[in-house]
Design an enzyme around this catalytic site. Sequence first.
Site, short mmCIF file in Angstrom:
data_model
loop_
_atom_site.label_atom_id
_atom_site.label_comp_id
_atom_site.label_asym_id
_atom_site.label_seq_id
_atom_site.Cartn_x
_atom_site.Cartn_y
_atom_site.Cartn_z
N THR A 60 63.84 -53.82 41.26
CA THR A 60 62.87 -52.84 40.79
C THR A 60 63.40 -51.41 40.65
OG1 THR A 60 62.11 -53.01 43.05
CG2 THR A 60 60.68 -53.95 41.37
N SER A 105 61.39 -48.66 53.09
CA SER A 105 61.36 -48.25 51.69
C SER A 105 60.48 -47.02 51.54
CB SER A 105 60.78 -49.39 50.84
OG SER A 105 60.43 -48.93 49.56
#
Length: 215
Positions: free
Chosen positions: A17, A116
């Site tokens: 991604t 993240s």
Amino acid sequence: MLLKGILFDLDGVITDTADYHLKAWQHLANSCHLTIDATLAPQLKGVSRIDAFKLILAHNHSRDRFSQTQIKQLCDDKNDYYKSLIRNMTQDNILPGIPEFLISCQKHKIKMAITSASFNAPQLLNSIGLTHYFDHIVDPATLVRGKPDPDIFLKGAHALGLLPSECIGIEDALAGIRAINAAGSYSVGIGDQHTLSEAKLVLPTTAALSLTLFT
Ligand code: B16
Ligand code: MG
């Protein structure tokens, strides 16, 4: 080091991604007549949404072009576009070797956390069916400062009940490698050796991940 925990970045380490984030920033930049060149693109990796947009504005000598309200709206627009890109994510978006590596870590009772910067991480992990491997997902809303500050990795290790020195961190972004180093964990970079030269170990792709490297 006796490895007890792994702190995983998501975009660019577990899923492909990172490119989708860049695509969404390119889309927003085009609509605002801003440019993202090859020097700027890697700097956007790993940093929070708002920090990434501020980097784009600074790079275009446009720091004062938008009000805070406009900046918030443009960041929301970027996120809407990004979410449309990841809507149909499946296991095909998991990077090579990751499922095997997670299974091996689980077998060896190594604790695992997601560190993240992305607010979309929980939903993304669900879409690709990997949530159950992780003992904790650090909520980026709880961070005082984003990467390269060590906060997210310190919180990840703490949530696993471990010292940062008992963990390795895996990252595809220089900002993330700096954060891991500042936290006192062992940094593993995924990607270009030159870009990630501050990492203790750089692997060309996730396919090279193996516990034998760390034991
Ligand atoms: P969101 P990571 C980071 O994820 C991305 O690398 C970065 O490009 C993005 O700006 C940031 O998440 C915030 O993501 O806009 O979804 O909240 O690499 O830390 O897993
Ligand atoms: Mg990343």
